[in-house]
Design a protein around this motif. Structure first.
Motif, PDB file in Angstrom:
ATOM      1  N   GLN A 286     -13.660 -16.031 -27.180  1.00 32.81           N
ATOM      2  CA  GLN A 286     -13.074 -17.379 -27.153  1.00 32.81           C
ATOM      3  C   GLN A 286     -11.572 -17.323 -26.871  1.00 32.81           C
ATOM      4  N   ALA A 287     -11.220 -16.535 -25.878  1.00 32.94           N
ATOM      5  CA  ALA A 287      -9.812 -16.330 -25.530  1.00 32.94           C
ATOM      6  C   ALA A 287      -9.335 -17.381 -24.541  1.00 32.94           C
ATOM      7  N   GLU A 288      -8.157 -17.930 -24.799  1.00 32.71           N
ATOM      8  CA  GLU A 288      -7.527 -18.848 -23.847  1.00 32.71           C
ATOM      9  C   GLU A 288      -6.784 -18.090 -22.760  1.00 32.71           C
ATOM     10  N   VAL A 289      -6.199 -16.947 -23.148  1.00 28.53           N
ATOM     11  CA  VAL A 289      -5.437 -16.121 -22.211  1.00 28.53           C
ATOM     12  C   VAL A 289      -5.891 -14.675 -22.355  1.00 28.53           C
ATOM     13  N   ILE A 290      -6.131 -14.020 -21.227  1.00 26.80           N
ATOM     14  CA  ILE A 290      -6.443 -12.591 -21.211  1.00 26.80           C
ATOM     15  C   ILE A 290      -5.357 -11.875 -20.423  1.00 26.80           C
ATOM     16  N   ILE A 291      -4.694 -10.926 -21.077  1.00 27.15           N
ATOM     17  CA  ILE A 291      -3.688 -10.120 -20.389  1.00 27.15           C
ATOM     18  C   ILE A 291      -4.322  -8.800 -19.994  1.00 27.15           C
ATOM     19  N   ALA A 292      -4.398  -8.560 -18.695  1.00 32.79           N
ATOM     20  CA  ALA A 292      -4.963  -7.318 -18.184  1.00 32.79           C
ATOM     21  C   ALA A 292      -3.840  -6.362 -17.802  1.00 32.79           C
ATOM     22  N   VAL A 293      -3.895  -5.163 -18.337  1.00 35.40           N
ATOM     23  CA  VAL A 293      -2.929  -4.125 -17.994  1.00 35.40           C
ATOM     24  C   VAL A 293      -3.497  -3.365 -16.801  1.00 35.40           C
ATOM     25  N   THR A 294      -2.829  -3.463 -15.670  1.00 33.38           N
ATOM     26  CA  THR A 294      -3.311  -2.849 -14.443  1.00 33.38           C
ATOM     27  C   THR A 294      -2.286  -1.844 -13.916  1.00 33.38           C
TER      28      THR A 294
ATOM     29  N   ILE B 230      -6.120 -12.148 -25.675  1.00 40.66           N
ATOM     30  CA  ILE B 230      -6.771 -10.849 -25.738  1.00 40.66           C
ATOM     31  C   ILE B 230      -6.076  -9.914 -24.756  1.00 40.66           C
ATOM     32  N   ILE B 231      -5.918  -8.647 -25.141  1.00 39.70           N
ATOM     33  CA  ILE B 231      -5.376  -7.628 -24.249  1.00 39.70           C
ATOM     34  C   ILE B 231      -6.510  -6.724 -23.794  1.00 39.70           C
ATOM     35  N   THR B 232      -6.600  -6.487 -22.498  1.00 37.36           N
ATOM     36  CA  THR B 232      -7.588  -5.552 -21.968  1.00 37.36           C
ATOM     37  C   THR B 232      -6.955  -4.799 -20.795  1.00 37.36           C
ATOM     38  N   THR B 233      -7.777  -4.146 -20.007  1.00 36.45           N
ATOM     39  CA  THR B 233      -7.273  -3.370 -18.879  1.00 36.45           C
ATOM     40  C   THR B 233      -8.049  -3.727 -17.625  1.00 36.45           C
ATOM     41  N   ALA B 234      -7.637  -3.111 -16.531  1.00 39.52           N
ATOM     42  CA  ALA B 234      -8.446  -3.165 -15.322  1.00 39.52           C
ATOM     43  C   ALA B 234      -9.712  -2.343 -15.548  1.00 39.52           C
ATOM     44  N   VAL B 235     -10.686  -2.479 -14.675  1.00 34.76           N
ATOM     45  CA  VAL B 235     -11.900  -1.675 -14.744  1.00 34.76           C
ATOM     46  C   VAL B 235     -11.537  -0.211 -14.481  1.00 34.76           C
ATOM     47  N   LYS B 236     -12.162   0.723 -15.198  1.00 34.39           N
ATOM     48  CA  LYS B 236     -11.903   2.161 -15.073  1.00 34.39           C
ATOM     49  C   LYS B 236     -10.400   2.455 -15.182  1.00 34.39           C
ATOM     50  N   PRO B 237      -9.826   2.167 -16.331  1.00 33.55           N
ATOM     51  CA  PRO B 237      -8.366   2.228 -16.459  1.00 33.55           C
ATOM     52  C   PRO B 237      -7.785   3.636 -16.551  1.00 33.55           C
ATOM     53  N   GLY B 238      -8.515   4.561 -17.129  1.00 38.08           N
ATOM     54  CA  GLY B 238      -7.930   5.865 -17.412  1.00 38.08           C
ATOM     55  C   GLY B 238      -7.217   5.835 -18.758  1.00 38.08           C
ATOM     56  N   SER B 239      -6.965   7.007 -19.322  1.00 37.06           N
ATOM     57  CA  SER B 239      -6.422   7.086 -20.686  1.00 37.06           C
ATOM     58  C   SER B 239      -5.003   6.540 -20.790  1.00 37.06           C
ATOM     59  N   ALA B 240      -4.176   6.767 -19.765  1.00 35.19           N
ATOM     60  CA  ALA B 240      -2.780   6.312 -19.817  1.00 35.19           C
ATOM     61  C   ALA B 240      -2.694   4.792 -19.846  1.00 35.19           C
ATOM     62  N   LEU B 241      -3.498   4.137 -19.013  1.00 33.26           N
ATOM     63  CA  LEU B 241      -3.482   2.678 -18.950  1.00 33.26           C
ATOM     64  C   LEU B 241      -4.039   2.078 -20.237  1.00 33.26           C
ATOM     65  N   GLU B 242      -5.074   2.705 -20.774  1.00 32.04           N
ATOM     66  CA  GLU B 242      -5.660   2.209 -22.017  1.00 32.04           C
ATOM     67  C   GLU B 242      -4.681   2.379 -23.187  1.00 32.04           C
ATOM     68  N   GLU B 243      -3.950   3.477 -23.180  1.00 34.34           N
ATOM     69  CA  GLU B 243      -2.933   3.693 -24.213  1.00 34.34           C
ATOM     70  C   GLU B 243      -1.822   2.651 -24.101  1.00 34.34           C
ATOM     71  N   ALA B 244      -1.411   2.357 -22.866  1.00 32.88           N
ATOM     72  CA  ALA B 244      -0.386   1.338 -22.653  1.00 32.88           C
ATOM     73  C   ALA B 244      -0.857  -0.026 -23.145  1.00 32.88           C
ATOM     74  N   ALA B 245      -2.125  -0.337 -22.895  1.00 32.96           N
ATOM     75  CA  ALA B 245      -2.683  -1.617 -23.333  1.00 32.96           C
ATOM     76  C   ALA B 245      -2.705  -1.722 -24.854  1.00 32.96           C
ATOM     77  N   ASN B 246      -3.041  -0.633 -25.520  1.00 33.94           N
ATOM     78  CA  ASN B 246      -3.040  -0.624 -26.984  1.00 33.94           C
ATOM     79  C   ASN B 246      -1.637  -0.820 -27.530  1.00 33.94           C
ATOM     80  N   THR B 247      -0.651  -0.209 -26.869  1.00 33.69           N
ATOM     81  CA  THR B 247       0.749  -0.374 -27.288  1.00 33.69           C
ATOM     82  C   THR B 247       1.188  -1.825 -27.150  1.00 33.69           C
ATOM     83  N   ILE B 248       0.851  -2.438 -26.017  1.00 31.47           N
ATOM     84  CA  ILE B 248       1.217  -3.832 -25.766  1.00 31.47           C
ATOM     85  C   ILE B 248       0.531  -4.754 -26.766  1.00 31.47           C
ATOM     86  N   ALA B 249      -0.732  -4.448 -27.102  1.00 30.07           N
ATOM     87  CA  ALA B 249      -1.459  -5.247 -28.090  1.00 30.07           C
ATOM     88  C   ALA B 249      -0.744  -5.227 -29.431  1.00 30.07           C
ATOM     89  N   GLY B 250      -0.196  -4.070 -29.785  1.00 29.54           N
ATOM     90  CA  GLY B 250       0.545  -3.976 -31.038  1.00 29.54           C
ATOM     91  C   GLY B 250       1.864  -4.705 -30.997  1.00 29.54           C
TER      92      GLY B 250
END
Length: 264
Positions: free
Chosen positions: A46-54, A4-24
């Protein structure tokens, strides 16, 4: 491996956009962090690995611990080179400015960084990494990580998410001066427990004779294999030239190919 791809808490729009790009790119589902803890996301999906974009980079949270890019011993090794000390890998490769290196088992890229520093601007270092998550995090780190003095060496490395056996088979003979393998993380070393999550994520197949034959074809000067001192892999692959520090647990097997790199 369910990721699963997610972000840090309170990521802001730029970080969330980067996370969406990485997910793709991976590809893997993106889950907005919101107020959820990583553990809540892990259970829910049920994720084995979570990638957080920080803001500091990508962090893969795995059952073996957190995996993130850092230059490890590369900075110290380069500092030692600047101060006139030897580096056993550099010596084993016979590295000089302007040479080309194909690192078939990139991992965190520590050895590739040292090779990139030595080969310099006219050189070429390409790192192959079969594991998508490892290639993603290391590639992102090499492009963005800030160091005190070796940023240029990081930025010069080209990262390719590819299986080295297939990649080598598609290359012309003599494409690189040096072809390098570091399969040693398949077995734990007490002083290297920080690579536990890398070992979990990485391609842990043993180096085969068929792959080594391809490497010999591709290498214009040398094939170099890094292993533990008493490893049976050298004898198993018929490697007779072995070098390394007298008191080091690591050695390098060398195969001289006796050719020169092909012209571009």
């Amino acid at each position: 491996m369910n990721c699963i791809i997610t972000t840090a808490v309170k990521p802001g729009s730029a970080l969330e956009e980067a996370a969406n790009t990485i997910a793709g790119q991976l590809p893997a589902p993106f889950v907005a962090r919101g107020s959820q803890s990583l553990e809540q996301i892990k259970v829910k999906y049920q994720a084995e690995v979570i990638i957080a974009v920080t803001r500091k980079g990508l962090v893969a949270h795995t059952p073996g611990g957190d995996f993130f890019f850092h230059p490890s011993m590369a900075e110290l090794r380069i500092k030692n080179l600047i101060n006139g000390k030897d580096d056993h890998m550099v010596n084993a490769m016979g590295l000089q400015e302007g040479m080309s290196v194909l690192d078939c088992t990139l991992g965190l890229g520590t050895d590739a960084i040292v090779a990139s520093y030595v080969t310099g601007v006219p050189g070429q270092v390409t790192g192959l990494e079969a594991a998508k998550i490892v290639a993603l995090i290391t590639g992102n780190g090499l492009r963005n990580y800030q160091t005190n003095s070796i940023d240029a060496a990081l930025r010069r490395i080209s990262v390719v998410n590819a299986d080295y056996q297939h990649y080598l088979a598609g290359l012309p003979a003599g494409s690189f001066d040096v072809v390098y393998f570091d399969p040693m993380f398949r077995r734990p070393i007490a002083s290297s427990s920080n690579i536990k999550p890398l070992r979990l994520l990485a391609d842990n197949r043993e180096l085969t004779t068929a792959a080594l034959q391809q490497a010999v074809r591709v290498a214009g000067k040398r094939v170099v294999i890094k292993e533990t001192r008493h490893s049976s892999i050298f004898a198993g692959l018929g490697i007779q030239t072995i070098v390394g520090g007298k008191y080091s647990s690591i050695c390098y097997g060398i195969i001289e190919t006796g050719r020169t790199k092909c012209s571009d």
